[in-house]
Design a protein around this motif. Structure first.
Motif, PDB file in Angstrom:
ATOM      1  N   ILE A  74       0.837  -1.204   0.000  1.00 52.09           N
ATOM      2  CA  ILE A  74       0.000   0.000   0.000  1.00 52.09           C
ATOM      3  C   ILE A  74       0.868   1.248   0.000  1.00 52.09           C
ATOM      4  O   ILE A  74       1.758   1.394   0.834  1.00 52.09           O
ATOM      5  N   GLY A  75       0.619   2.137  -0.959  1.00 51.81           N
ATOM      6  CA  GLY A  75       1.350   3.406  -1.035  1.00 51.81           C
ATOM      7  C   GLY A  75       2.725   3.241  -1.639  1.00 51.81           C
ATOM      8  O   GLY A  75       3.043   2.208  -2.237  1.00 51.81           O
ATOM      9  N   TYR A  76       3.571   4.290  -1.484  1.00 56.57           N
ATOM     10  CA  TYR A  76       4.932   4.263  -2.016  1.00 56.57           C
ATOM     11  C   TYR A  76       5.723   3.104  -1.409  1.00 56.57           C
ATOM     12  O   TYR A  76       5.652   2.857  -0.208  1.00 56.57           O
ATOM     13  N   GLY A  77       6.492   2.423  -2.237  1.00 57.51           N
ATOM     14  CA  GLY A  77       7.459   1.449  -1.725  1.00 57.51           C
ATOM     15  C   GLY A  77       6.802   0.236  -1.107  1.00 57.51           C
ATOM     16  O   GLY A  77       5.656  -0.119  -1.420  1.00 57.51           O
ATOM     17  N   THR A  78       7.527  -0.385  -0.220  1.00 54.85           N
ATOM     18  CA  THR A  78       7.096  -1.679   0.287  1.00 54.85           C
ATOM     19  C   THR A  78       6.987  -1.687   1.813  1.00 54.85           C
ATOM     20  O   THR A  78       7.129  -2.712   2.464  1.00 54.85           O
ATOM     21  N   SER A  79       6.752  -0.493   2.405  1.00 57.52           N
ATOM     22  CA  SER A  79       6.775  -0.463   3.864  1.00 57.52           C
ATOM     23  C   SER A  79       5.502  -1.034   4.481  1.00 57.52           C
ATOM     24  O   SER A  79       5.481  -1.374   5.646  1.00 57.52           O
ATOM     25  N   TYR A  80       4.428  -1.136   3.702  1.00 56.27           N
ATOM     26  CA  TYR A  80       3.205  -1.719   4.266  1.00 56.27           C
ATOM     27  C   TYR A  80       2.624  -2.761   3.315  1.00 56.27           C
ATOM     28  O   TYR A  80       2.271  -2.471   2.176  1.00 56.27           O
ATOM     29  N   LEU A  81       2.504  -3.960   3.828  1.00 60.65           N
ATOM     30  CA  LEU A  81       1.924  -5.055   3.042  1.00 60.65           C
ATOM     31  C   LEU A  81       0.566  -5.407   3.641  1.00 60.65           C
ATOM     32  O   LEU A  81       0.470  -5.636   4.846  1.00 60.65           O
ATOM     33  N   ALA A  82      -0.464  -5.401   2.806  1.00 59.27           N
ATOM     34  CA  ALA A  82      -1.791  -5.784   3.297  1.00 59.27           C
ATOM     35  C   ALA A  82      -1.804  -7.297   3.510  1.00 59.27           C
ATOM     36  O   ALA A  82      -1.807  -8.065   2.555  1.00 59.27           O
ATOM     37  N   GLY A  83      -1.789  -7.722   4.777  1.00 56.48           N
ATOM     38  CA  GLY A  83      -1.789  -9.153   5.083  1.00 56.48           C
ATOM     39  C   GLY A  83      -3.142  -9.783   4.807  1.00 56.48           C
ATOM     40  O   GLY A  83      -3.249 -10.950   4.462  1.00 56.48           O
ATOM     41  N   VAL A  84      -4.176  -8.968   4.982  1.00 62.95           N
ATOM     42  CA  VAL A  84      -5.545  -9.405   4.678  1.00 62.95           C
ATOM     43  C   VAL A  84      -6.166  -8.336   3.797  1.00 62.95           C
ATOM     44  O   VAL A  84      -5.615  -7.249   3.640  1.00 62.95           O
ATOM     45  N   SER A  85      -7.349  -8.626   3.273  1.00 62.74           N
ATOM     46  CA  SER A  85      -8.066  -7.623   2.498  1.00 62.74           C
ATOM     47  C   SER A  85      -8.294  -6.400   3.399  1.00 62.74           C
ATOM     48  O   SER A  85      -8.779  -6.531   4.515  1.00 62.74           O
TER      49      SER A  85
END
Ligand SMILES: *Cc1c(COP(=O)(O)O)cnc(C)c1O
Length: 399
Positions: free
Chosen positions: A288-299
């Motif tokens: 989510i958003g720029y780069g890879t700092s947040y991964l949506a683990g669930v929907s």
């Protein structure tokens, strides 16, 4: 002047009139009717803004304003609608002393050069300089050393008709922390000694004053004829320790647990609000958003909020900040952008475009304090408040 902007701003800062009134009442009661309250309004009224704050202060009856610099005094002078006094506690350029004297501005004087300059300007303009002699008692910032008293007195005697000695004063080096207890006690004693010797040498100030919020709240002996109150008027304790001291010494105890009652008599004047700009759902496994700092683990359901570091919401709050939306606290997810950030609304799926997002302040029974906002960025309340960008509109509300 550009035309005033007539549409909804990306965010706004609200000032609560009733919170301010109740803080002022609390301080008045604390210090008693013989002690005057000067509102310290340096730093754009601790970020609350002069335009919105000065009229509010005048409305509750405040008639004395303390600022740091000439620029601040100048700005406030244009706004005042009452015959109030302005006191500069710090910086004045020499070539402005005439304006200062002509306009009856009160000034901290802490050096022989400034004393001499004020007095001679007053002498030539034929108007009295309004002087507060600031003494060094142990902070080691600005202030006359007590040893210079004889020189001060002889200079004042020379210009006997050219000044009003409005005050004899000092400032404490950290009354908000118990680690400075002995140092502050020593300063109080030093000041008492200075008051005594200066009186013996014939100085009769209109007021003795020494206390900032923390001193006024914690050390009753510092209150004297006037207190210079900043942070507490805006509804904040200088430190958690100051609040603890107040709670314990107010002697209100719970009858069962015998613990002090933690009632907070101060109410935060300022809140900061924005709104939801857009919402969407992100599939599990996506960044989510720029780069890879947040991964949506669930929907994950997310909302975009039109606030970013250009408007004072620090990039340090990426993946850390909290806001309130739909009555619940939720998290900032991903990196805070220049003008936008994303928040998680999976738990409040009813949230829609236009809904209020609280960045600082209350919504329902939830609150984001300046302190919690500051802790994550390693700042004290004072700094967080004054850094709120001046271009965010301030609006005064009644409740
Ligand atoms: C800032 C300041 C105050 C007010 O301090 P608060 O902690 O905000 O109450 C009082 N006196 C002086 C000299 C100051 O600089």
């Amino acid at each position: 002047m550009t035309n005033p902007y007539p549409f909804e701003a990306t965010s706004r800062i609200e000032l609560s009139t009733s919170a301010f009134q109740s803080n002022y009442r609390f301080i008045k009661e604390l210090v008693g009717s013989k002690t005057m309250v000067s509102a310290v309004v340096k730093g754009n009224a601790y970020g609350h803004s002069y335009d919105a704050f000065i009229p509010m202060a005048e409305d509750v009856g405040i008639r004395h304003f303390s600022v740091f610099s000439l620029e601040e005094a100048w700005q406030i002078k244009q706004l005042l609608k009452t015959p109030s006094d302005i006191m500069i506690m710090g910086s004045v350029p020499d070539n402005a002393l005439e304006w200062v004297v002509q306009n009856d501005i009160e000034v901290f004087v802490f050096e022989p050069e400034r004393l001499k300059a004020m007095l001679s300007v007053a002498h030539t303009t034929g108007r009295k300089a309004r002087i507060h002699l600031e003494f060094e008692t142990g902070m080691n910032r600005t202030g006359f050393d007590p040893e210079s008293l004889p020189d001060i007195v002889s200079m004042l005697t020379e210009y006997n008709d050219d000044y009003i000695l409005e005050g004899v004063c000092t400032h404490y080096a950290g009354a908000e922390s118990s680690s400075n207890f002995l140092r502050v006690r020593k300063q109080i004693q030093n000041f008492k000694q200075i008051a005594k010797s200066s009186a013996m040498m014939g100085l009769k100030p209109v007021k003795y004053h020494t206390a900032c919020s923390a001193a006024a709240l914690t050390y009753p002996a510092t209150r004297m004829d006037m207190v210079r109150i900043g942070i507490a008027l805006y509804g904040y304790w200088p430190t958690p320790e100051t609040f603890m001291h107040h709670s314990i010494s107010s002697r209100k105890h719970d009858t069962d647990s015998k613990e002090p009652v933690l009632e907070d008599p101060l109410r935060r004047v300022l809140s900061w609000k924005s709104h939801v700009m857009s919402t969407k759902t992100v599939r599990a496994g996506e960044f989510i958003g720029y780069g890879t700092s947040y991964l949506a683990g669930v929907s994950t359901k997310i909302a975009a909020v039109p606030i970013g570091y250009a408007y004072g919401f620090s990039r340090n709050l990426s993946n850390l900040g909290r806001v309130i939306v739909g009555g619940k606290r939720t998290s900032v997810i991903g990196v805070v952008n220049m003008n936008m950030m994303l928040i998680d609304i999976t738990e409040t799926p009813q949230v829609k475009r236009g809904d209020e997002v609280v960045l600082i302040g209350k919504q329902g029974d939830q609150e984001i304090s300046v302190a919690s906002f500051s802790e994550m960025t390693q700042r004290v309340n004072y700094e967080t408040l004054v850094r709120l960008p001046q271009n965010i509109p301030r609006v005064r509300i009644d409740q």
